[in-house]
Write a protein that holds these residues in place. Structure first.
Motif, PDB file in Angstrom:
ATOM      1  N   ARG A  46     -18.339  35.433  -2.458  1.00 28.90           N
ATOM      2  CA  ARG A  46     -19.446  35.441  -1.873  1.00 28.90           C
ATOM      3  C   ARG A  46     -19.946  35.257  -0.565  1.00 28.90           C
ATOM      4  NH1 ARG A  46     -23.187  30.120  -4.159  1.00 28.90           N
ATOM      5  NH2 ARG A  46     -24.897  30.321  -2.871  1.00 28.90           N
ATOM      6  N   TYR A  47     -18.925  34.625   0.188  1.00 24.59           N
ATOM      7  CA  TYR A  47     -19.244  34.579   1.745  1.00 24.59           C
ATOM      8  C   TYR A  47     -18.608  35.726   2.681  1.00 24.59           C
ATOM      9  CZ  TYR A  47     -20.639  30.149   0.120  1.00 24.59           C
ATOM     10  OH  TYR A  47     -21.197  28.977  -0.501  1.00 24.59           O
ATOM     11  N   ILE A  48     -19.430  36.461   3.379  1.00 24.46           N
ATOM     12  CA  ILE A  48     -18.757  37.693   4.292  1.00 24.46           C
ATOM     13  C   ILE A  48     -18.732  37.231   5.640  1.00 24.46           C
ATOM     14  CG2 ILE A  48     -19.201  39.958   4.502  1.00 24.46           C
ATOM     15  CD1 ILE A  48     -20.939  40.286   1.967  1.00 24.46           C
ATOM     16  N   PRO A  49     -17.702  37.058   6.159  1.00 24.78           N
ATOM     17  CA  PRO A  49     -17.557  36.805   7.698  1.00 24.78           C
ATOM     18  C   PRO A  49     -17.693  38.147   8.489  1.00 24.78           C
ATOM     19  CG  PRO A  49     -15.269  36.179   6.380  1.00 24.78           C
ATOM     20  CD  PRO A  49     -16.239  36.913   5.615  1.00 24.78           C
ATOM     21  N   SER A  50     -18.706  37.622   9.501  1.00 28.65           N
ATOM     22  CA  SER A  50     -18.809  39.007  10.477  1.00 28.65           C
ATOM     23  C   SER A  50     -18.579  38.606  11.791  1.00 28.65           C
ATOM     24  CB  SER A  50     -20.500  39.281  10.309  1.00 28.65           C
ATOM     25  OG  SER A  50     -21.200  38.093  10.499  1.00 28.65           O
ATOM     26  N   LYS A  51     -18.509  37.247  12.190  1.00 28.08           N
ATOM     27  CA  LYS A  51     -18.191  37.265  13.619  1.00 28.08           C
ATOM     28  C   LYS A  51     -17.164  35.880  13.776  1.00 28.08           C
ATOM     29  CE  LYS A  51     -20.764  36.325  18.131  1.00 28.08           C
ATOM     30  NZ  LYS A  51     -22.052  36.102  18.577  1.00 28.08           N
ATOM     31  N   LEU A  52     -16.431  36.119  14.815  1.00 29.14           N
ATOM     32  CA  LEU A  52     -15.302  34.906  15.248  1.00 29.14           C
ATOM     33  C   LEU A  52     -16.430  34.082  16.072  1.00 29.14           C
ATOM     34  CD1 LEU A  52     -12.612  33.371  14.953  1.00 29.14           C
ATOM     35  CD2 LEU A  52     -12.148  34.758  16.867  1.00 29.14           C
ATOM     36  N   LEU A  53     -16.435  32.701  15.811  1.00 28.87           N
ATOM     37  CA  LEU A  53     -17.282  31.771  16.694  1.00 28.87           C
ATOM     38  C   LEU A  53     -16.353  31.043  17.465  1.00 28.87           C
ATOM     39  CD1 LEU A  53     -19.899  30.454  14.138  1.00 28.87           C
ATOM     40  CD2 LEU A  53     -20.224  32.198  15.694  1.00 28.87           C
ATOM     41  N   GLY A  54     -15.118  30.841  17.067  1.00 25.58           N
ATOM     42  CA  GLY A  54     -14.331  30.075  17.915  1.00 25.58           C
ATOM     43  C   GLY A  54     -12.992  29.829  17.372  1.00 25.58           C
ATOM     44  N   LYS A  55     -11.805  29.302  17.824  1.00 28.82           N
ATOM     45  CA  LYS A  55     -10.638  29.041  17.292  1.00 28.82           C
ATOM     46  C   LYS A  55     -10.405  27.671  17.831  1.00 28.82           C
ATOM     47  CE  LYS A  55      -8.258  33.365  16.660  1.00 28.82           C
ATOM     48  NZ  LYS A  55      -7.117  34.063  16.494  1.00 28.82           N
ATOM     49  N   GLY A  56      -9.583  26.751  17.098  1.00 24.76           N
ATOM     50  CA  GLY A  56      -9.018  25.685  17.425  1.00 24.76           C
ATOM     51  C   GLY A  56      -7.799  25.342  17.116  1.00 24.76           C
ATOM     52  N   GLY A  57      -7.170  23.987  17.200  1.00 17.07           N
ATOM     53  CA  GLY A  57      -5.896  23.761  16.856  1.00 17.07           C
ATOM     54  C   GLY A  57      -5.584  23.931  15.202  1.00 17.07           C
ATOM     55  N   PHE A  58      -6.754  23.778  14.576  1.00 14.27           N
ATOM     56  CA  PHE A  58      -6.451  23.631  12.987  1.00 14.27           C
ATOM     57  C   PHE A  58      -7.109  24.677  12.202  1.00 14.27           C
ATOM     58  CE2 PHE A  58      -6.462  18.584  13.070  1.00 14.27           C
ATOM     59  CZ  PHE A  58      -5.268  18.546  13.199  1.00 14.27           C
TER      60      PHE A  58
END
Length: 478
Positions: A46-58
């Protein structure tokens, strides 16, 4: 359409499928796979990723599209995939925190408009083409808040005005009041976790560190896990001790300091003297807000405000003190009087003070008033002391001094004005004339008293002028 692969470490995560630009294809296609690592791209179908918003430790957060909504709604997809080699216990704690965020968002997000809603929470098990081992990922899908977090806003526009900080404080206190009333503690209040949308509304984000507590006593025996943001967390949280609503309030206060000064909490804390030193970095801040922040920043939780509602009440009181007494009176009159009546022209009102001012002291002494009162006191004093001395000897001097003291007090309390002084002075002169007419005093005695009074009045005016000049010179120096 471009789809981003969510597998950590994928060498070429960008994938382009032109056929998905067709709306009918977009809603009917079964699945798409990464051309580099084979990772399924359409999450939960259902969900289509299009852009990385950010990264964290988890893990990471992606901007995504929900293809099964009429408008292909944008949303945020968070992926749980801790970095580094965590041991079994640490991995279990991290996964628990991620799942807890989903639980909290499902419970609170649907009840409060300033907390993002949860849309979905699901696992994904895939095979690694290189190691041939199965990998498990967890995904959380939530409402997209289209805006800018306060950390980014601070970098873009600079330090916040006091009115802007009060707005942030007020809005987030209302959210925290709701959270605490639902037996939860956020534990990670900071500027990057507060988002302002395009319409100006503030949202509280990142509920991964939320701690649920028992409604009875807050489970004070339960220790906090080491999940916090350095500088924003209070001592009890950094020590791994129990956390309380006051823990969130401390972090909100440090957030306000960051916004007011543009400096990190570490820069504002004097570790040598073990105290906050933030007021030197702020100009034009009201005493009311400063006092509230100081109390919120106390090291012992029990010394702080104990609830968001207490802080809101204190904030309201501090802002109310800024309203002038004339404004309060007009508001009360308009509320209590059904029939409007003509009002006199507005009179100047004194600046607010911490203690009530007697109406008789509202008007200050001008330089002219001071000289008039000095001359009057000298004139009357000389006549009274010298005149009564002729009649009563030593007791007359005492009575004269007492009368002079009374006159000075009446002038200080403003019970006498310039007309009263003229009347009293005229009465004194007439009394001397009466004494002269009936022969009680001789002409020489009356003349001596009048001249003595005039000389004493002029002398006291000169002395008063000299002291006033000295005072003004010292004031300009110090």
């Amino acid at each position: 359409m471009e789809i981003l692969c969510t597998r950590p470490g994928c060498s070429h995560p960008q994938n382009n499928f032109s056929d998905l630009d067709d709306p009918s294809k977009l809603k009917t296609v079964q699945q798409k796979y990464c051309t580099s690592c084979g990772m399924p791209l359409i999450l939960a179908g259902r969900y289509i990723p299009s852009k990385l918003l950010g990264k964290g430790g988890f893990g990471a957060a992606f901007l995504a599209k929900d293809r099964f909504t009429p408008t292909v709604r944008l949303c945020v997809v968070k992926q749980f995939q801790p970095e580094g080699n965590l041991n079994t216990q640490a991995l279990a704690i991290a996964q628990e925190l991620f799942e807890r965020e989903a639980v909290i968002l499902e419970d609170l997000g649907s009840k409060h408009p300033q907390i993002p809603q949860l849309y979905a929470f699901f696992p994904l098990v895939v095979s690694n083409q290189i190691t041939k081992e199965e990998e498990q990922f967890f995904y959380l899908v939530q409402e997209l808040i289209d805006g800018e977090d306060l950390e980014t806003e601070l970098k873009r526009k600079g330090i916040f005005k006091e009115s802007e900080v009060i707005e942030v404080l007020h809005e987030i206190l209302l959210v925290l009041q709701f959270i605490h009333d639902n037996n939860c503690i956020h534990r990670d209040i900071k500027p990057s976790n507060i988002m302002r949308d395009k319409k100006g509304r503030l949202y509280l984000l990142d509920f991964g560190a939320v701690k649920q507590v028992a409604a009875s006593a807050g489970n004070p025996q339960k220790r906090s896990t080491g999940i916090y943001s350095m500088g924003f967390a209070p001592p009890e949280q950094m020590q791994g001790s129990a956390v309380y609503p006051a823990t969130d309030l401390y972090a909100l206060a440090t957030t306000c300091l960051n916004l007011l000064t543009g400096k990190s909490p570490e820069e504002l804390y004097d570790s040598y003297n073990n105290c906050w030193n933030w007021k030197t970095q702020v100009t034009n801040i009201s005493d009311g807000l400063a006092d509230i922040l100081d109390r919120l920043l106390l090291p012992i939780p029990s010394d702080r405000y104990q609830s968001a509602s207490e802080v809101l009440q204190a904030l309201h009181s501090s802002q109310s003190q800024g309203v002038s007494s004339s404004s309060k009176t007009s508001i009360q009159t308009s509320q209590n009087s059904p029939i409007p009546s003509p009002s006199p022209p507005p009179q100047p009102t004194p600046s607010p003070s911490s203690s009530p001012i007697s109406p008789s002291l509202k008007k200050s002494f001008s330089s002219v008033d001071l000289l008039i009162y000095s001359g009057f006191t000298g004139f009357e004093g000389a006549i009274l002391i010298l005149g009564l001395k002729n009649f009563l000897a030593a007791p007359g001097i005492i009575i004269g001094c007492m009368i002079i003291g009374g006159l000075i007090y009446l002038q200080f309390r403003r019970f006498l004005d310039k007309k009263d002084l003229l009347i009293i002075g005229t009465f004194t002169v007439l009394l001397l004339i009466v004494f002269l007419f009936f022969g009680t005093l001789g002409f020489e005695s009356v003349s001596f008293l009048l001249i003595s009074g005039l000389v004493a009045g002029a002398g006291l005016i000169a002395v008063t002028s000299l002291f006033k000049l000295i005072y003004q010179l010292l004031s300009s120096i110090f």
